[in-house]
Scaffold this active site. Structure first.
Site, PDB file in Angstrom:
ATOM      1  N   ASN A 298      43.430  43.680  39.415  1.00  0.00           N
ATOM      2  CA  ASN A 298      44.300  44.057  40.530  1.00  0.00           C
ATOM      3  C   ASN A 298      45.716  44.353  40.075  1.00  0.00           C
ATOM      4  O   ASN A 298      46.483  44.990  40.793  1.00  0.00           O
ATOM      5  CB  ASN A 298      44.324  42.948  41.583  1.00  0.00           C
ATOM      6  CG  ASN A 298      43.094  43.007  42.470  1.00  0.00           C
ATOM      7  OD1 ASN A 298      42.031  43.439  42.019  1.00  0.00           O
ATOM      8  ND2 ASN A 298      43.238  42.606  43.722  1.00  0.00           N
ATOM      9  N   ASP A 337      40.254  33.724  42.399  1.00  0.00           N
ATOM     10  CA  ASP A 337      40.535  34.925  43.187  1.00  0.00           C
ATOM     11  C   ASP A 337      40.383  36.187  42.339  1.00  0.00           C
ATOM     12  O   ASP A 337      40.477  36.139  41.116  1.00  0.00           O
ATOM     13  CB  ASP A 337      41.961  34.870  43.771  1.00  0.00           C
ATOM     14  CG  ASP A 337      43.012  34.672  42.695  1.00  0.00           C
ATOM     15  OD1 ASP A 337      42.782  33.852  41.784  1.00  0.00           O
ATOM     16  OD2 ASP A 337      44.045  35.356  42.735  1.00  0.00           O
ATOM     17  N   GLU A 338      40.128  37.284  43.018  1.00  0.00           N
ATOM     18  CA  GLU A 338      40.202  38.627  42.436  1.00  0.00           C
ATOM     19  C   GLU A 338      39.380  38.798  41.154  1.00  0.00           C
ATOM     20  O   GLU A 338      39.850  39.361  40.175  1.00  0.00           O
ATOM     21  CB  GLU A 338      41.661  39.006  42.166  1.00  0.00           C
ATOM     22  CG  GLU A 338      42.515  39.011  43.421  1.00  0.00           C
ATOM     23  CD  GLU A 338      43.946  39.465  43.171  1.00  0.00           C
ATOM     24  OE1 GLU A 338      44.472  40.207  44.011  1.00  0.00           O
ATOM     25  OE2 GLU A 338      44.542  39.081  42.143  1.00  0.00           O
ATOM     26  N   ILE A 339      38.160  38.309  41.166  1.00  0.00           N
ATOM     27  CA  ILE A 339      37.300  38.530  39.996  1.00  0.00           C
ATOM     28  C   ILE A 339      36.806  39.974  40.027  1.00  0.00           C
ATOM     29  O   ILE A 339      36.358  40.460  41.062  1.00  0.00           O
ATOM     30  CB  ILE A 339      36.115  37.546  39.998  1.00  0.00           C
ATOM     31  CG1 ILE A 339      36.653  36.112  40.034  1.00  0.00           C
ATOM     32  CG2 ILE A 339      35.235  37.757  38.779  1.00  0.00           C
ATOM     33  CD1 ILE A 339      35.575  35.077  40.286  1.00  0.00           C
TER      34      ILE A 339
END
Lengths: 556, 566
Positions: A298, A337-339
Site C-alpha cells: 500500500n 493489516d494490508e497483507i
C-alpha cells in the site's frame, strides 16, 4: 404538556451534569455549586489511610501540587482572571486534600494497577470538595483510581493574580470510565520520535485519562526497536544508530507510562509492513523493495514475511516473544493489516513452499498465525490484531483475541458478529493524519487516502455502539485516536495530536451522548491548560471566540 | 548508438539531483566535483564602506557554517560522501564585489526605498572545483544578499566539514517576479515578535521578499499607533498581545535587513469590529447577531464609510501607521464587505441620505480617500480583488490588486489593466482543510477545502489564462496563513515547508536553469523538486524551524523511490 415535562427532565439532567468548565473528560457524575473557593498558601495533598503508599503515588501527588502552582490558567472569559478577582478575594480557603483507599484495598503501585488486563483495572474514584473550607477528600479502591481523581482535581482550578481558585464549590464527583480501553496510537517507524516526545505525549494522554498507549513501533520503513537477541534488526533497520529505542528506553517509557496510569501495548506488525527486516534477514522477506511498489504494497517500500517458511515462522515467534519480555502489558499486537497477495504470488520461494505443501496463501497465513499467536500465548500475552485478520482472512484466532477496527467504522458490526472484543480505531473518525494531501512523489493532485481531515467534532460524535445488539455492544472495549507518521515527526507531534485526541478520550471515558456544541468551552479550557503545561495544542478558534462561549456558533 | 543515448540523458537531466538549491537559480552550470570549505574559510568584501546590515548577514552565514549539522539526504547520510570529501579541494575564501559605478547602500535601503519593480536582486556566484576562491558579484547589496542566501543554504555537513558535490558551480541568478510574499494574519490569534522574526529568517533563506502583514482584523487590534493608542488598549486580546510602535519598527528593520519588505494591511472597511471596542461610533453592525447575515465570520462590524468623521478617522489611522513604516507599499485590504451591515445601520443610512449617496458611491469615495493617504506618502496602494471585481471601486492606476478568491479572477483583474499579485485560495491558502472552526457546525468543512499541498502550490502557473500582453501585470504572488486555527503553537508546522513552494514558483518562474519548463508531469517527482524540498525541510528543522515532514524519512533518503509510479 408532554413537551414541557420532557423539557423539565432535560433541565434536571443538565443541572446534574453542569460541567465544571475546565474538566476533561467530563466526570460521569458531578454536582457543583456556585461558591468561590481558593487554595490556601500552604495547601497540601496528604496521603491519608493508605498503608505503604507506593512511590509512584507520591510522585503523582508531587506532580499534582506542581500543576496547582504552575498551571496559572486564567478563566477563558473577556477580562480573563481579573473578572473573578473580587469574588475570589472574599472566598473561603481550602488547605488540604486527603487521599484514602477504600476498606480492604491494597496499595499496589499505579503502574501495577494500570498494567492489569484492560477489563480488570479499577479507575473509579470519589472526589469531594466542600465549599466551607473544610478538607477535600479523594477516595478510591485502587491507587489507579486515586491517580485518576488527582488528574481531575488538578483541572478544577483557575488562576487570578496569585490566587488559585474555583467558582463552582462545592463539588462532588463520582467517576469511573464508561469503557475500559481509551487509547492513543503513535507510529514511530515512518518518522522517528525521541523518547522525550513520547514522554510528553504520555503526559498529555494521562491528563485526559487515556490509559492505553498503542505503540506501532516498527514498520517497513524503519526498525527502531532494539530487541535482545535480534540486535541486527535495529542495527541495519533503524534510520540511524541514534534513532533507536534501547531496552533501557523502553523500560523508561513503560515505567513513565505506568506511573501515569497508562499501559503500553506494543505492536510488531506482521506479516506485512516488515520490509525493513530484509536489511538484516533477506531470507525472511518476500518482495523486499520490489517495484513498482504499488503492485506489492500500500505504500513504499514493499516487503512481507515469508509466511510459508518454517524458519520465518520460528524467527517471527521468537522475535515476538523477545519483544513481549520488554513490555509488561497483558496484550501484544501482531498487526496483520494490508497483507498483499501479489507479493506472495510473485515470490518464487513462497510459491514453491505452497506448491510443496498444497496450501493456499490463506491456509499458510492461518498456520503462520497459529504459530506466532501460540508462542505469544505461551508468553502470557493476549494477541491484538487489525480487523482484516478477523474479517478478510478467516484466520483461526483464539477467542480472547482483540481486534482493532481501522478501515471503516462500518466494519465494527462484522467483527462483533464474529464474537471478538474490539477497539474502535476507524480511519473515518479517528485518524489524525488524514487530510494532509498525498505524500508520494510525482502525484501533484494526490489527496490523502482518508480525506478529509478528521475534526475533533467528527470523532466526538462517534457512536461506539452504533448498529450493535446489546450483546455485541459488550464486546466494545473502547477506542483510540491514531497518528500514522508519513507526514509527521517531532516538529508537529503536538499540534497534529492535540487537542483532537482528547475528543476520543472523553467519548470513551464519559460515554457518548454529550452535546458536541456545548462541550467546546471545556475543550478550549483543556487546550489552554495543555499549553500552560508545555504541549503545543492547535487553536480551535480565534481567541475572540474562545473568550465568548457560543458567540462563534454558526447560529449565533 | 548506446553512447549517444547516454549523453542525451545526461544533457536532459535538469540539474544535478544532489544539489539542494531552493529556489532553483535561473541560470546554473554545475560539475561533479566535491569541494569543501577550508577550516580557515572566510568571507571578504572587496569594497570599502560595507553597510552594517551586509556585514551582519555575512556574520550570520559564518555562524550557520559552524552550527548547521544538516547531512545530505542519502542512505548512510554524510558518511556516504566521506571519501570524496576527504580528497576534495578546499575553498578558502568567498569574495563579494559590486559591479562598478554603483552606489553602496545598505540592504535595507535597497528594499525600503526602491519600488518593487525597480530592485536589483540579481547576482553571480562561482565556486571553483580546483581553486580556492569563490566569488559573488552583484549590482546591489540586495543582490549580494540574495547570493549570500544561496551560499548560506547549500552546504552539506559531515564530520566537521562543509561540502558540496557539484563544483565547479556557476550561478547566474535573478528573480522571475519582483514580488514574492507571505501574508500573515496576526489578529485572529496573536503571535509574539519572536515568531515573526523566526519566520522572516526562514523567508530570507528561500528569497521571499515581502511580509504582507495582515495585522488587525475584527477579532483583535494588536497594532499600537500614536494617533489612537486606545485601539490596541481596548481592541487587543490583552496588554501583552500588542505590537508596540517599537515592535513594529523592530520587525520592519529586521525584515528590511534580510531583504524583505513589510507591506502592512489595514483591512478596511470590513474586518474592523475590533475598532469598535474603542470607537463604537465608527462601526456599523458591531458584533451584530446573527453574524452570518452581517459578516463572513464572527464578529460582524464594518467602518461607517458614509460618515465624514469615520472617513477622517480612517485617514488619520492610515497616516499614523505609515509614520511607523518604511517601505514603498501598503494595503487597505477591502475584502468581504457586507451590504446588509450598512443597509440596516441607521447612522449609515442617515449619512447616505444627507450626502445623497448610495453605498456604492460611499465605498468608492472611502477607497479613494485612504488610497489618497497612501499615495501622498509615496506608498504604492494594494487592495483586495473583490473591491475591484465585485464593487467596481475607483482605484489609482498604480494599485496592486491581491487576487484571492480564485485563481480564475486573475484574468478579470488583468483585463482592467491593473497590476496584481497571485494569492488564490484554491492554490495558496495555508489554512485550508482543517475542518470548520465555527461552533455547532459539527461536520462542517473548511470553506476552502481541501488542504493545499506543496505540490498543489508548486503546480501554479502565474501566467495561466493570460495573454502575452497581460503577463507584465503579474507582480508575483504570496501564500497566506489565516489564523483562525493557527497560533504560535503551530506556526512553523502550518507554514513550512509549504511556503517554500510559493517562493520557488515566483523566483524561478516558468523555466528551470536548463530552459525546460518548471512545470510538467514529473515536476513534483522525488528526483526533482520533491528531493530539493525534502532538503529544505531538513535544513529548516536543523535551524530550529519546526517544518513538517513531507514523507517518511525512508523516502527522503531515497529520491524517487516513493513516487507514485516508482
Amino acid at each position: 404538556m408532554a413537551r414541557k415535562s420532557a423539557f423539565l427532565l432535560l433541565s434536571a439532567l443538565l443541572s446534574v451534569l453542569a460541567p465544571v468548565d475546565a474538566l476533561w473528560p467530563q466526570p460521569r457524575s458531578i454536582t457543583t455549586g456556585s461558591s468561590a473557593l481558593r487554595l490556601s498558601g500552604g495547601f497540601d495533598i496528604v496521603i491519608g489511610s493508605v498503608r505503604n503508599p507506593p512511590s509512584d503515588l507520591h510522585q503523582a501527588v508531587d506532580r499534582t501540587s506542581g500543576f496547582l502552582k504552575n498551571d496559572k490558567l486564567e478563566r477563558l472569559v473577556v477580562g480573563r482572571g481579573d473578572v473573578d478577582r473580587a469574588a475570589v478575594a472574599k472566598a473561603k480557603t481550602l488547605s488540604r486534600l486527603t487521599l484514602s483507599l477504600g476498606k480492604g484495598a491494597t496499595a499496589r503501585s499505579i503502574a501495577a494497577e494500570a498494567q492489569k488486563a484492560v477489563e480488570e483495572r479499577d479507575e473509579g474514584y470519589v472526589l469531594d470538595v466542600p465549599a466551607d473550607g473544610s478538607g477535600a477528600t479523594l477516595t478510591a479502591n485502587s491507587t489507579l483510581g486515586l491517580f485518576r481523581g488527582l488528574t481531575t482535581f488538578s483541572q478544577l482550578w483557575y488562576q487570578s493574580g496569585s490566587t488559585t481558585y474555583t467558582i463552582e464549590a462545592p463539588i462532588h464527583i463520582e467517576d469511573s470510565p464508561a469503557f475500559p480501553y481509551r487509547g492513543y496510537m503513535l507510529d514511530t517507524a515512518r518518522n522517528f520520535f525521541p523518547v522525550s516526545d513520547i514522554k510528553r505525549a504520555i503526559d498529555a494522554m494521562s491528563w485526559v485519562k487515556i490509559n492505553q498507549f498503542h505503540w506501532h513501533i516498527v514498520d517497513s520503513q524503519s526498525f527502531p526497536l532494539q530487541v535482545p537477541g535480534f540486535l541486527e534488526l535495529s542495527q541495519k533497520g533503524a534510520y540511524s544508530s541514534s534513532m533507536v529505542y534501547t531496552p533501557q528506553d523502553v523500560k523508561d517509557i513503560v515505567s513513565y507510562a505506568g506511573a501515569r496510569g497508562i499501559d503500553v501495548l506494543v505492536e510488531i506488525d506482521t506479516p506485512g509492513h516488515t520490509s525493513v527486516i530484509s536489511k538484516s534477514h533477506p531470507e525472511h522477506i518476500a518482495c523486499a523493495e520490489a517495484t513498482p511498489w504499488a503492485s506489492f504494497a500500500n505504500e513504499p517500500p514493499a516487503g512481507q514475511l515469508r509466511l510459508t517458511s518454517d524458519a520465518t515462522a520460528k524467527f517471527t515467534s521468537d522475535l515476538l516473544v523477545a519483544v513481549s519480555k520488554l513490555f509488561p502489558s497483558t496484550m501484544l499486537s501482531t498487526g496483520g493489516d494490508e497483507i498483499n497477495a501479489s507479493c506472495y504470488a510473485q515470490d518464487a520461494e513462497t510459491q514453491a513452499a505452497l506448491n510443496a505443501t498444497g496450501q493456499t496463501f490463506l491456509q499458510a497465513l492461518n498456520s503462520f498465525t497459529q504459530k506466532t499467536h501460540g508462542a505469544l500465548k505461551k508468553a502470557g500475552k493476549t494477541p491484538v490484531v487489525w480487523e482484516e485478520m478477523v474479517l478478510d482472512f478467516n484466520v483461526t484466532l483464539s477467542p480472547e483475541t482483540i481486534a482493532l477496527v481501522w478501515i471503516s467504522s462500518q466494519n465494527v458490526k462484522g467483527v462483533a458478529q464474529k464474537g471478538h472484543k474490539l477497539v474502535h480505531a476507524a480511519s473515518d473518525f479517528f485518524y489524525l493524519d488524514c487530510g494532509g494531501g498525498g505524500w508520494v512523489g510525482a502525484n501533484p493532485n494526490g489527496n490523502s487516502w482518508c480525506d478529509p481531515f478528521k475534526t475533533w467534532q467528527k470523532a466526538y460524535t462517534f457512536d461506539p455502539v452504533a448498529n450493535l445488539t446489546v450483546d455485541e455492544a459488550k464486546l466494545v472495549l473502547g477506542g483510540q485516536h491514531l497518528l500514522w507518521t508519513e507526514q509527521s515527526g517531532p516538529s508537529n507531534l503536538d499540534p497534529i495530536s492535540w487537542p483532537r485526541a482528547a475528543s476520543s478520550a472523553e467519548l470513551f471515558w464519559t460515554g457518548p451522548g454529550l452535546n458536541v456544541t456545548s462541550v467546546l468551552p471545556r475543550l478550549h479550557d483543556l487546550s489552554f491548560r495543555f499549553q500552560q503545561r508545555g504541549v503545543h495544542t492547535i487553536p480551535l478558534q480565534p481567541l475572540w471566540c474562545a473568550l465568548r462561549p457560543g458567540a462563534c456558533d454558526l447560529t449565533a | 548508438m548506446v553512447i549517444v543515448v547516454f549523453l542525451c540523458l545526461l544533457i536532459l537531466a535538469p540539474f544535478p539531483s544532489s544539489l539542494g538549491l531552493w529556489p532553483i537559480p535561473r541560470g546554473l552550470s554545475a560539475g561533479t566535483a566535491t569541494v569543501k570549505l577550508s577550516s580557515s574559510f572566510d568571507i571578504h568584501v572587496a569594497f570599502n564602506n560595507v553597510p552594517a546590515d551586509l556585514d551582519d548577514a555575512i556574520h550570520r552565514i559564518k555562524t550557520h557554517l559552524k552550527t548547521d549539522t544538516f547531512e545530505r539526504l542519502v542512505v548512510g547520510r554524510g558518511s556516504a560522501d566521506a571519501n570524496s570529501v576527504h580528497r576534495a579541494f578546499s575553498i578558502k575564501d568567498l569574495t563579494l564585489s559590486l559591479t562598478q559605478n554603483v552606489t553602496i547602500r545598505p540592504v535595507a535601503v535597497e528594499v525600503n526605498t526602491v519600488g518593487i519593480e525597480d530592485r536589483d536582486e540579481s547576482y553571480i556566484l562561482t565556486i571553483p572545483a580546483k581553486g580556492t576562491q569563490a566569488t559573488l558579484v552583484a549590482n546591489s547589496t540586495l543582490g549580494l544578499f540574495r547570493g549570500l542566501s544561496t551560499f548560506d543554504f547549500m552546504w552539506y555537513h559531515f564530520d566537521g566539514e562543509k561540502y558540496i558535490l557539484n563544483a565547479p558551480l556557476r550561478i547566474t541568478d535573478s528573480p522571475a517576479f519582483p514580488y514574492r510574499g507571505f501574508s500573515f494574519d496576526t489578529s485572529r490569534n496573536f503571535y509574539p515578535v519572536s515568531d515573526i522574526k523566526r519566520t522572516l529568517d526562514a523567508m530570507s533563506w528561500v528569497k521571499l521578499n515581502v511580509l504582507y502583514w495582515h495585522i488587525a482584523d475584527s477579532q483583535a487590534f494588536p497594532l499600537q499607533v500614536a494617533a489612537f493608542p486606545e485601539l490596541a488598549a481596548r481592541g487587543a486580546y490583552s496588554q501583552e498581545e500588542i505590537y508596540t510602535e517599537s515592535d513594529i519598527k523592530s520587525v520592519v528593520k529586521y525584515a528590511n535587513e534580510r531583504g524583505i519588505d513589510v507591506v502592512m494591511e489595514l483591512d478596511t472597511p470590513g474586518h474592523t469590529t475590533a475598532i469598535g471596542m474603542a470607537h463604537p461610533e465608527h462601526i456599523a453592525c458591531f458584533a451584530k447577531s446573527p453574524w452570518t447575515k452581517y459578516a463572513n465570520e464572527p464578529p460582524a462590524g464594518q467602518l461607517r464609510i458614509a460618515s465624514a468623521d469615520t472617513v477622517n478617522f480612517a485617514k488619520k489611522l492610515f497616516q499614523s501607521a505609515i509614520d511607523l513604516l518604511d517601505g514603498t507599499m501598503m494595503s487597505s485590504g477591502g475584502d468581504e464587505v457586507n451590504l446588509p451591515c450598512w443597509n440596516e445601520d441607521e447612522d449609515t443610512l442617515a449619512a447616505l441620505e444627507q450626502n445623497n449617496q448610495t453605498i456604492a458611491q460611499a465605498l468608492d469615495q472611502f477607497v479613494q480617500e485612504v488610497q489618497g493617504v497612501m499615495n501622498a506618502n509615496g506608498k504604492m496602494p494594494f487592495i483586495k480583488s473583490d473591491m475591484v471585481l465585485e464593487h467596481n471601486v475607483t482605484v489609482l492606476n498604480n494599485t496592486g490588486v491581491v487576487v484571492w478568491k480564485s485563481s480564475l479572477d486573475a484574468v478579470s483583474v488583468a483585463q482592467r489593466g491593473l497590476r496584481f499579485i497571485h494569492q488564490p485560495s484554491n492554490y495558496f491558502y495555508l489554512d485550508c482543510g482543517a475542518g470548520d472552526w465555527v461552533g455547532n457546525n459539527v461536520l462542517g468543512n473548511s470553506w476552502c477545502d481541501p488542504f493545499k499541498t506543496w505540490q498543489r502550490a508548486y503546480s501554479f502557473d502565474p501566467y495561466a489564462n493570460l495573454t502575452t500582453d497581460q503577463q507584465h501585470l503579474v507582480l508575483g504572488g504570496q501564500m497566506p496563513i489565516w489564523s483562525e486555527q493557527s497560533s504560535s503553537e503551530n506556526l512553523d508546522q502550518i507554514v513550512w515547508p509549504r511556503l517554500a513552494a510559493g517562493a520557488e514558483v515566483f523566483w524561478t518562474g516558468a523555466t528551470l536553469p536548463d530552459g525546460n519548463p518548471r512545470l510538467g508531469v514529473n515536476a513534483t517527482s522525488g528526483v526533482n523538486a520533491f528531493a530539493r524540498l525534502n532538503e529544505v525541510r531538513y535544513r529548516l528543522v536543523d535551524r530550529g524551524v519546526k517544518a513538517i515532514a513531507l514523507q517518511p524519512k525512508w523516502c527522503a533518503l531515497r529520491p524517487g523511490l516513493c513516487d507514485v509510479d516508482s
